[in-house]
Design an enzyme around this catalytic site. Structure first.
Site, PDB file in Angstrom:
ATOM      1  N   PHE A  65       0.635  -1.086   0.173  1.00 19.23           N
ATOM      2  CA  PHE A  65      -0.032   0.318   0.011  1.00 19.23           C
ATOM      3  C   PHE A  65       0.889   1.277  -0.053  1.00 19.23           C
ATOM      4  O   PHE A  65       0.587   2.134  -0.154  1.00 19.23           O
ATOM      5  CB  PHE A  65      -1.209  -0.106   1.309  1.00 19.23           C
ATOM      6  CG  PHE A  65      -2.436  -0.797   0.926  1.00 19.23           C
ATOM      7  CD1 PHE A  65      -1.868  -1.662  -0.615  1.00 19.23           C
ATOM      8  CD2 PHE A  65      -3.860  -1.150   1.948  1.00 19.23           C
ATOM      9  CE1 PHE A  65      -3.704  -2.512  -0.415  1.00 19.23           C
ATOM     10  CE2 PHE A  65      -4.283  -2.215   1.631  1.00 19.23           C
ATOM     11  CZ  PHE A  65      -4.749  -2.455   0.434  1.00 19.23           C
ATOM     12  N   HIS A 235       3.720 -16.304  -4.608  1.00 16.70           N
ATOM     13  CA  HIS A 235       3.934 -15.797  -5.658  1.00 16.70           C
ATOM     14  C   HIS A 235       4.918 -17.446  -6.614  1.00 16.70           C
ATOM     15  O   HIS A 235       5.305 -15.963  -7.015  1.00 16.70           O
ATOM     16  CB  HIS A 235       3.932 -14.001  -6.388  1.00 16.70           C
ATOM     17  CG  HIS A 235       4.950 -13.857  -5.155  1.00 16.70           C
ATOM     18  ND1 HIS A 235       6.029 -14.200  -5.671  1.00 16.70           N
ATOM     19  CD2 HIS A 235       5.159 -12.148  -4.994  1.00 16.70           C
ATOM     20  CE1 HIS A 235       6.794 -12.777  -4.836  1.00 16.70           C
ATOM     21  NE2 HIS A 235       6.483 -11.978  -4.498  1.00 16.70           N
ATOM     22  N   ASP A 306      -0.628  -9.733  -4.217  1.00 16.06           N
ATOM     23  CA  ASP A 306       0.620  -8.982  -4.386  1.00 16.06           C
ATOM     24  C   ASP A 306       0.149  -7.576  -5.043  1.00 16.06           C
ATOM     25  O   ASP A 306       0.605  -7.340  -5.765  1.00 16.06           O
ATOM     26  CB  ASP A 306       1.326 -10.119  -5.276  1.00 16.06           C
ATOM     27  CG  ASP A 306       2.528  -9.304  -5.135  1.00 16.06           C
ATOM     28  OD1 ASP A 306       3.031  -8.107  -4.272  1.00 16.06           O
ATOM     29  OD2 ASP A 306       3.381  -9.601  -6.160  1.00 16.06           O
ATOM     30  N   HIS A 310       1.805   0.846  -9.620  1.00 18.81           N
ATOM     31  CA  HIS A 310       3.099   1.705  -9.711  1.00 18.81           C
ATOM     32  C   HIS A 310       1.769   3.087 -10.762  1.00 18.81           C
ATOM     33  O   HIS A 310       0.989   2.338 -11.124  1.00 18.81           O
ATOM     34  CB  HIS A 310       4.181   0.991 -10.753  1.00 18.81           C
ATOM     35  CG  HIS A 310       5.072   0.618  -9.889  1.00 18.81           C
ATOM     36  ND1 HIS A 310       6.391   0.681  -9.074  1.00 18.81           N
ATOM     37  CD2 HIS A 310       5.000  -0.490  -9.255  1.00 18.81           C
ATOM     38  CE1 HIS A 310       6.728  -0.213  -7.914  1.00 18.81           C
ATOM     39  NE2 HIS A 310       5.817  -0.909  -8.719  1.00 18.81           N
TER      40      HIS A 310
HETATM   41  O1  DOR Z   1       6.725  -7.194  -8.510  1.00 21.35           O
HETATM   42  C1  DOR Z   1       6.825  -7.290  -8.035  1.00 21.35           C
HETATM   43  N1  DOR Z   1       6.084  -5.299  -7.667  1.00 21.35           N
HETATM   44  N2  DOR Z   1       7.293  -7.682  -6.982  1.00 21.35           N
HETATM   45  C2  DOR Z   1       6.881  -7.845  -5.955  1.00 21.35           C
HETATM   46  O2  DOR Z   1       7.768  -8.371  -5.355  1.00 21.35           O
HETATM   47  C3  DOR Z   1       7.547  -5.796  -5.209  1.00 21.35           C
HETATM   48  C4  DOR Z   1       6.440  -5.093  -5.373  1.00 21.35           C
HETATM   49  C5  DOR Z   1       6.484  -4.161  -5.610  1.00 21.35           C
HETATM   50  O3  DOR Z   1       6.583  -3.519  -4.267  1.00 21.35           O
HETATM   51  O4  DOR Z   1       6.397  -3.067  -6.075  1.00 21.35           O
END
Ligand code: DOR
Length: 446
Positions: A65, A235, A306, A310
């Site tokens: 988060f 995952h 997960d 972004h």
């Molecule tokens: O793709 C991913 N994004 N894998 C992760 O282990 C961390 C995560 C992130 O925090 O962006």
């Protein structure tokens, strides 16, 4: 005199330890007080649940988060709003924030930020590192902590445990199940040139190849055996790891994500580019089939989203500068209900993966089943509803989903936490009141 409840769910189809069948549920003082035919009962509030299935509250044991540090991508309020809109009643949040969650102050800060702002129940992982290894046995027991998380391979943020010696110190120190991102850092470094040369996210599963994942899982299990630790391997993405971990179920639990069960290379990269980029990667159909085999055979213990948003501007950078991760907490249940509708898993198995499994593995107190004395946490779903998942309906601050435009069958219609209706048909309660989860092993003695 008629029995009285604070909340009565009437006429729904209950998904419980007894199987699936019609029944009512009464909640008093936040807890389930009666299950069965409650025709004569009174209640302050009644939910007519005819035509809906009532699941125990869905628990997502892997979300990022981003608060503190990266609120342009996501924060605790929006992330947890997405959770309850998606039928999720509780989340475990990851420690790769800025600053990292690696000490008591950082955990206390997250718990304070969550109060009055998070819509669902929550707990936070403590990041394990070479610096805090010897303190972790204390840290993992702090209220509001769901356990230790370590990254064996670099991903977003700078939380990394790449060598066996540090891994041994951490696994030797802790008592609770350790959640692990298993990708082999030395191999990632060796092969990174493949990603740079390709400059195309389609190369992501080539750079971070199946051997990278399997090698880390094997190192992890060897050290877990040596130190007597229990591990939760997050995952899982390869058919080989599923078969390997199936031989180590006495100490290892297994998570898969909805996206690894649903998307596949090369199409996901052709269709979505860097939006499909995550760690470990989405792979080809043979691996996806391997994950479904593991799910079918009981090797998989939980589904975690997960959720790792972004922004699209960040994602627009040229691969591999584009960051890895995709949103998912709001779509976990719709995607899995759609697989249920397609006959790929039963509703009871789904409940095992999203409620009973998390409670069993992590010892969550009072959650994970519809049973008298347990918290009144429920996810009401319409198994027939056909809806389209859309970017614009996502609560995450990055404003997108890898499942944009996908039509699904099955939809969360209400989210109830401790007898409080937090979401109903997309409408939210007046205020956020998620509380920290409690864990049996760390509850203080009277
Ligand atoms: O793709 C991913 N994004 N894998 C992760 O282990 C961390 C995560 C992130 O925090 O962006």
């Amino acid at each position: 005199m008629a029995e009285t409840f604070d909340l009565l769910l009437r006429g729904g189809t209950l998904v419980t330890h007894n199987g699936i069948g019609l029944g009512d549920v009464g909640v008093r003082d936040g807890r389930t007080a009666a299950i069965g035919d409650l025709a004569g009962a009174d209640a302050d509030q009644v939910v007519e649940a005819q035509g809906l299935h009532i699941l125990p509250g869905v628990i997502d044991t892997q979300v990022h988060f981003r608060e503190p540090g990266n609120a342009q991508k996501e924060d605790l309020e929006a992330g947890s709003r997405g959770a309850v809109l998606g039928g999720v009643t509780a989340v475990f949040e990851m420690p790769n924030t800025a600053p990292l969650t690696t000490n008591p102050e950082a955990l206390a800060d997250k718990l304070a930020r969550a109060r009055g702002r998070m819509w669902c129940e929550h707990a936070f992982y403590m990041g394990g590192t070479g610096e805090n290894a010897e303190q972790l046995a204390e840290l993992e027991r702090l209220p509001g902590c769901c356990g230790v998380k370590i990254f064996m391979g670099s991903s977003t943020g700078n939380l990394l445990t790449e060598d066996d010696a540090t891994l041994r110190r951490i696994l030797g120190a802790i008592r609770r199940r350790c959640a692990v991102h298993a990708e082999d850092e030395p191999r990632l470094k060796e092969r990174q040139h493949l990603a740079v040369e390709a400059a195309d996210p389609a190369a992501h599963p080539l750079w971070r190849d199946p051997e990278t994942a399997l090698r880390a899982s094997k190192r992890l299990i060897a050290i877990a055996r040596e130190t007597g630790a229990r591990v939760h391997v997050l995952h899982i993405t390869t058919a080989e790891e599923i078969r390997f971990l199936a031989q180590h179920k006495d100490i290892a639990s297994v998570e898969v994500t909805p996206q690894h069960l649903t998307l596949a290379a090369p199409d996901c990269y052709t269709d979505m580019g860097s939006r499909a980029q995550m760690n470990p990667p989405i792979r080809d159909v043979s691996h996806r089939d391997g994950l479904w085999w593991g799910l079918d055979q009981g090797v998989v213990d939980v589904i975690g989203s997960d959720h790792a948003p972004h922004t699209l501007a960040e994602k627009a950078q040229t691969y591999p500068a584009s960051p890895s991760g995709m949103p998912g907490v709001q779509t976990l249940l719709p995607i899995m209900l759609d697989h249920t509708a397609a006959g790929r898993l039963s509703l009871l198995r789904l409940m095992d993966l999203t409620s009973a499994g998390p409670a069993r593995l992590f010892g969550i107190a009072g959650k994970g089943r519809i049973a008298v004395g347990y918290d009144g946490d429920f996810t009401l779903v319409d198994l027939q509803a056909k809806r389209r998942i859309l970017d614009q309906d996502m609560a995450n601050l990055s404003g997108w989903t890898p499942f944009h435009n996908r039509e699904v069958t099955g939809w969360p219609m209400a989210t109830i936490i401790r007898g409080r209706i937090v979401m109903r048909e997309g409408d939210l309660a007046a205020k956020a009141d998620g509380r920290p989860l409690r864990f049996g092993e760390t509850l203080p003695r009277a």
